[in-house]
Design a protein around this motif. Structure first.
Motif, PDB file in Angstrom:
ATOM      1  N   ARG A 135       0.837  -0.913   0.074  1.00  0.00           N
ATOM      2  CA  ARG A 135       0.245  -0.141  -0.074  1.00  0.00           C
ATOM      3  C   ARG A 135       1.145   1.440  -0.111  1.00  0.00           C
ATOM      4  O   ARG A 135       2.008   1.094   0.784  1.00  0.00           O
ATOM      5  CB  ARG A 135      -1.004  -0.095   1.247  1.00  0.00           C
ATOM      6  CG  ARG A 135      -1.935   0.469   1.203  1.00  0.00           C
ATOM      7  CD  ARG A 135      -2.717   0.417   2.437  1.00  0.00           C
ATOM      8  NE  ARG A 135      -3.502  -0.204   1.536  1.00  0.00           N
ATOM      9  CZ  ARG A 135      -4.495  -1.401   2.289  1.00  0.00           C
ATOM     10  NH1 ARG A 135      -4.236  -1.250   3.785  1.00  0.00           N
ATOM     11  NH2 ARG A 135      -4.797  -2.181   1.381  1.00  0.00           N
ATOM     12  N   CYS A 136       0.392   2.676  -0.891  1.00  0.00           N
ATOM     13  CA  CYS A 136       1.669   3.637  -0.846  1.00  0.00           C
ATOM     14  C   CYS A 136       1.218   4.331   0.153  1.00  0.00           C
ATOM     15  O   CYS A 136       0.213   4.464   1.057  1.00  0.00           O
ATOM     16  CB  CYS A 136       0.623   4.077  -2.438  1.00  0.00           C
ATOM     17  SG  CYS A 136       1.825   5.726  -2.364  1.00  0.00           S
ATOM     18  N   PRO A 137       2.173   4.260   0.383  1.00  0.00           N
ATOM     19  CA  PRO A 137       2.493   5.392   1.655  1.00  0.00           C
ATOM     20  C   PRO A 137       2.179   6.505   2.104  1.00  0.00           C
ATOM     21  O   PRO A 137       1.413   7.645   2.620  1.00  0.00           O
ATOM     22  CB  PRO A 137       3.788   4.762   2.438  1.00  0.00           C
ATOM     23  CG  PRO A 137       4.743   4.589   1.090  1.00  0.00           C
ATOM     24  CD  PRO A 137       3.952   4.706   0.213  1.00  0.00           C
ATOM     25  N   ASP A 138       2.369   7.069   0.886  1.00  0.00           N
ATOM     26  CA  ASP A 138       2.006   8.969   0.516  1.00  0.00           C
ATOM     27  C   ASP A 138       0.631   9.174   0.430  1.00  0.00           C
ATOM     28  O   ASP A 138      -0.484  10.679   1.122  1.00  0.00           O
ATOM     29  CB  ASP A 138       2.833   9.270  -0.109  1.00  0.00           C
ATOM     30  CG  ASP A 138       4.454   9.303  -0.766  1.00  0.00           C
ATOM     31  OD1 ASP A 138       4.546   9.222   1.267  1.00  0.00           O
ATOM     32  OD2 ASP A 138       5.071   9.610  -0.630  1.00  0.00           O
ATOM     33  N   CYS A 139      -0.269   7.959   0.307  1.00  0.00           N
ATOM     34  CA  CYS A 139      -1.564   8.397  -0.291  1.00  0.00           C
ATOM     35  C   CYS A 139      -2.440   7.253   0.701  1.00  0.00           C
ATOM     36  O   CYS A 139      -3.964   6.974   0.474  1.00  0.00           O
ATOM     37  CB  CYS A 139      -2.260   8.567  -1.525  1.00  0.00           C
ATOM     38  SG  CYS A 139      -1.227   6.744  -2.150  1.00  0.00           S
ATOM     39  N   ASP A 140      -2.381   6.449   1.163  1.00  0.00           N
ATOM     40  CA  ASP A 140      -2.897   5.170   1.874  1.00  0.00           C
ATOM     41  C   ASP A 140      -3.748   4.152   1.083  1.00  0.00           C
ATOM     42  O   ASP A 140      -4.426   3.942   1.503  1.00  0.00           O
ATOM     43  CB  ASP A 140      -3.204   5.696   3.469  1.00  0.00           C
ATOM     44  CG  ASP A 140      -3.341   5.126   4.081  1.00  0.00           C
ATOM     45  OD1 ASP A 140      -2.238   3.560   4.159  1.00  0.00           O
ATOM     46  OD2 ASP A 140      -4.559   4.665   5.151  1.00  0.00           O
ATOM     47  N   THR A 160      -3.382  13.112  -9.095  1.00  0.00           N
ATOM     48  CA  THR A 160      -2.669  11.315  -9.140  1.00  0.00           C
ATOM     49  C   THR A 160      -1.419  12.026  -8.007  1.00  0.00           C
ATOM     50  O   THR A 160      -0.842  12.493  -7.991  1.00  0.00           O
ATOM     51  CB  THR A 160      -2.680  10.781 -10.058  1.00  0.00           C
ATOM     52  OG1 THR A 160      -1.409  11.576 -10.839  1.00  0.00           O
ATOM     53  CG2 THR A 160      -3.631  10.470 -10.366  1.00  0.00           C
ATOM     54  N   CYS A 161      -1.255  10.092  -7.345  1.00  0.00           N
ATOM     55  CA  CYS A 161      -0.282  10.350  -5.667  1.00  0.00           C
ATOM     56  C   CYS A 161       1.214  10.539  -7.036  1.00  0.00           C
ATOM     57  O   CYS A 161       1.150   9.648  -7.544  1.00  0.00           O
ATOM     58  CB  CYS A 161      -0.524   8.985  -5.082  1.00  0.00           C
ATOM     59  SG  CYS A 161       0.671   9.076  -3.922  1.00  0.00           S
ATOM     60  N   SER A 162       1.875  11.548  -6.622  1.00  0.00           N
ATOM     61  CA  SER A 162       3.354  10.998  -7.609  1.00  0.00           C
ATOM     62  C   SER A 162       3.604   9.832  -6.915  1.00  0.00           C
ATOM     63  O   SER A 162       4.701   9.495  -8.286  1.00  0.00           O
ATOM     64  CB  SER A 162       3.733  12.080  -7.446  1.00  0.00           C
ATOM     65  OG  SER A 162       4.760  12.767  -6.124  1.00  0.00           O
ATOM     66  N   THR A 163       3.871   9.363  -6.234  1.00  0.00           N
ATOM     67  CA  THR A 163       4.877   7.763  -5.406  1.00  0.00           C
ATOM     68  C   THR A 163       4.098   7.018  -5.717  1.00  0.00           C
ATOM     69  O   THR A 163       5.015   6.408  -6.340  1.00  0.00           O
ATOM     70  CB  THR A 163       4.726   8.051  -3.776  1.00  0.00           C
ATOM     71  OG1 THR A 163       4.980   9.761  -3.784  1.00  0.00           O
ATOM     72  CG2 THR A 163       5.631   7.322  -3.598  1.00  0.00           C
ATOM     73  N   CYS A 164       2.573   6.785  -6.056  1.00  0.00           N
ATOM     74  CA  CYS A 164       2.502   5.372  -6.936  1.00  0.00           C
ATOM     75  C   CYS A 164       1.525   5.662  -8.184  1.00  0.00           C
ATOM     76  O   CYS A 164       1.848   4.557  -8.732  1.00  0.00           O
ATOM     77  CB  CYS A 164       1.077   4.852  -5.952  1.00  0.00           C
ATOM     78  SG  CYS A 164      -0.150   5.707  -6.031  1.00  0.00           S
ATOM     79  N   ARG A 165       1.753   6.538  -8.997  1.00  0.00           N
ATOM     80  CA  ARG A 165       0.592   7.182 -10.130  1.00  0.00           C
ATOM     81  C   ARG A 165      -0.576   6.728 -10.234  1.00  0.00           C
ATOM     82  O   ARG A 165      -0.742   6.017 -11.207  1.00  0.00           O
ATOM     83  CB  ARG A 165       2.250   6.608 -11.419  1.00  0.00           C
ATOM     84  CG  ARG A 165       2.739   7.359 -11.662  1.00  0.00           C
ATOM     85  CD  ARG A 165       4.040   6.958 -12.448  1.00  0.00           C
ATOM     86  NE  ARG A 165       3.979   5.583 -12.334  1.00  0.00           N
ATOM     87  CZ  ARG A 165       5.429   4.915 -12.239  1.00  0.00           C
ATOM     88  NH1 ARG A 165       6.086   5.048 -12.337  1.00  0.00           N
ATOM     89  NH2 ARG A 165       5.266   3.385 -11.845  1.00  0.00           N
TER      90      ARG A 165
HETATM   91 ZN   LIG Z   1       0.339   6.960  -3.371  1.00  0.00          ZN
END
Ligand SMILES: [Zn+2]
Ligand SMILES: [Zn+2]
Length: 381
Positions: A154-159, A211-216
Motif C-alpha cells: 500500500r502506497c505510504p503517501d496516499c495510503d 494523482t499521487c506522484s509516488t504511486c502514480r
Molecule cells: Zn500513492
C-alpha cells in the motif's frame, strides 16, 4: 434462516446511505480476516457486504423494504427464471409489483447474466508467487530462511487512495458517479442490462484533480521486503508453501492475498533422493566383499555402521531403515539404500600382485599376467 440486512449492519431502517457505508466499514474492520479471531469472520464479512450492497442501491433497497427479507432473497434466487422476461417487458407489471420498476428487475438480472460487479466493496489482493532454493540438509532438518521479495505494498503517501488527501474530487461524468456503466442488449428472454466497471474512474465514481506522484495513482508501490519462511522438515522439490496474507494488498480495505513460495531442493553430491528415501553408493574392496566387514556409512544425521555380509556382490543394495528423509508433516523417516560397489584395484604393489596371482592359480585360473599393463609399465623404466 438469514438475518435481516439492517440488523446485520446494526442500522435503523431509515438509516442514510452514509450511515450504512459507515456501519459497513466498521463491520469490515471488525471481521477483517487479518485481525478477527471470530471463526465465522469470513461469513459475517460476506453478509455485511451483501447487506451493504443491497441497502446502498436505491432501487434494490426500495424493493427490499417492500418485499421483506425472505421474499427478496427468493426473488433474487429465482428472478431470472420466473417471469423475468415478462417483468422486463411489462415495465412494472412483473411479479414483484411496481416497487423497483424495470430497474429493480434489471439489477436482479445482472446477477445472472454476468454483469460486472461493483468494485466498491473490499477485495482481497492477488496471490503472489516466488521461489526459494534450499539444500538437502535444510530439507532434512527443516529450516527458517530469509526470503526477499519485491512486492506491491500500500502506497505510504496516499495510503492506497491513489490521490493526495487534499485533491479535489468531482463526480465521474462517464458513469455519473455510479462507478459502473450499463449497456442493454436483447436476448431471447427480453432486454438484459449489463453492468461494467467504469473505465474512466475505475469504478470509484469519482475523478480526482491530482494523482499521487509516488504511486502514480495506483495506490501501491513495489517494495522489497524480507520475510522469514519456515520450511518444514521433509519438504520436497516443487512443493509450495502458502504464506497467508503476504501477497498483494487488497482494495478498499480488503485483506492481502497470499504469498506462494515454491521450494526447490538442490541435488546433493552424495545422496540421491527418491521421495522420502535416499540412495547412496559406497565403494568396498574385493576382500571386504569376500570376507564381509563393518563399514561406516554417512547419513544426513551423522555416520552409522553397516554390516557387509561375506560374499557380497558388487551392485548389491542394503537398506538402512529410517535413515532417509523425514516424512513431511508425519512421523517417521524414509530409508537409506546403500548400493555397494566393489572397486577393482589398479595400483597393486608387488606383494598384492603375487598374492592375487596365487589366488588365481589356487582357483585353477590361467591368466597371462606377464602381458598385463602394469608389467609393461614397470619394464619400461
Ligand atoms: Zn500513492
Ligand atoms: Zn466513472
Amino acid at each position: 434462516m438469514s438475518e435481516d440486512f439492517y440488523s446485520v449492519l446494526g442500522v435503523d431502517r431509515d438509516a442514510s446511505e452514509e450511515e450504512i457505508q459507515q456501519a459497513f466499514r466498521e463491520k469490515a474492520t471488525e471481521y477483517h480476516p487479518d485481525v478477527s479471531d471470530d471463526p465465522n469472520a469470513e461469513e459475517k464479512f460476506k453478509k455485511a457486504k451483501k447487506a451493504k450492497e443491497v441497502l446502498t442501491d436505491d432501487e434494490k433497497r426500495q424493493m427490499y423494504d417492500q418485499m421483506g427479507h425472505e421474499r427478496f432473497q427468493e426473488a433474487e434466487k429465482h428472478g431470472a427464471t420466473e417471469g423475468g422476461a415478462g417483468g422486463m417487458g411489462g415495465m412494472g407489471g412483473g411479479p414483484f409489483g411496481g416497487a423497483g420498476g424495470g430497474g429493480g428487475m434489471n439489477d436482479i438480472f445482472e446477477q445472472f447474466f454476468g454483469g460486472g460487479g461493483s468494485r466498491s466493496g473490499p477485495q482481497q489482493g492477488a496471490d503472489l508467487r516466488t521461489r526459494l532454493t534450499i539444500d538437502l540438509e535444510d530439507a532434512f532438518e527443516g529450516v527458517t530462511k530469509q526470503l526477499t521479495v519485491n512486492r506491491p505494498e500500500r502506497c505510504p503517501d496516499c495510503d492506497g487512495a491513489g490521490h493526495p488527501p487534499d485533491a479535489d474530487a468531482r463526480t465521474c461524468s462517464a458513469c455519473n458517479g455510479q462507478g459502473q456503466q450499463r449497456t442493454v442488449r436483447q436476448t431471447p428472454l427480453g432486454r438484459v442490462q449489463q453492468t461494467q466497471t467504469c473505465p474512466q474512474c475505475d469504478g470509484e465514481g469519482t475523478i480526482y484533480s491530482e494523482t499521487c506522484s509516488t504511486c502514480r495513482g495506483e495506490g501501491h508501490v513495489q517494495e522489497e521486503s524480507t520475510l522469514e519462511v519456515e520450511i518444514p522438515a521433509g519438504i520436497r522439490s516443487g512443493q509450495t508453501l502458502r504464506m497467508d496474507r503476504e501477497g498483494a494488498p487488497g482494495e478498499n480495505g480488503g485483506p492481502k492475498g497470499d504469498l506462494l513460495v515454491e521450494i526447490k531442493v538442490e541435488d546433493h553430491e552424495e545422496f540421491d533422493r527418491d521421495g522420502d528415501d535416499l540412495q547412496y553408493h559406497h565403494p568396498i574392496s574385493f576382500p571386504q566383499a569376500v570376507f564381509g566387514d563393518t563399514v561406516e556409512i554417512p547419513t544426513l544425521d551423522g555416520t552409522v555402521e553397516m554390516d557387509i555380509p561375506a560374499g557380497t556382490q558388487s551392485g548389491e543394495t542394503f537398506r538402512l531403515r529410517n535413515k532417509g528423509m523425514p516424512r513431511l508433516q508425519r512421523r517417521g523417516q524414509g530409508d537409506l539404500y546403500v548400493q555397494v560397489q566393489v572397486v577393482t584395484p589398479d595400483n597393486l604393489n608387488e606383494e598384492q600382485r603375487e598374492a592375487l596371482e596365487a589366488f588365481a592359480e589356487a582357483g585353477g585360473e590361467e591368466i597371462d599376467v606377464e602381458q598385463g599393463f602394469f608389467e609393461k609399465l614397470k619394464n619400461s623404466f
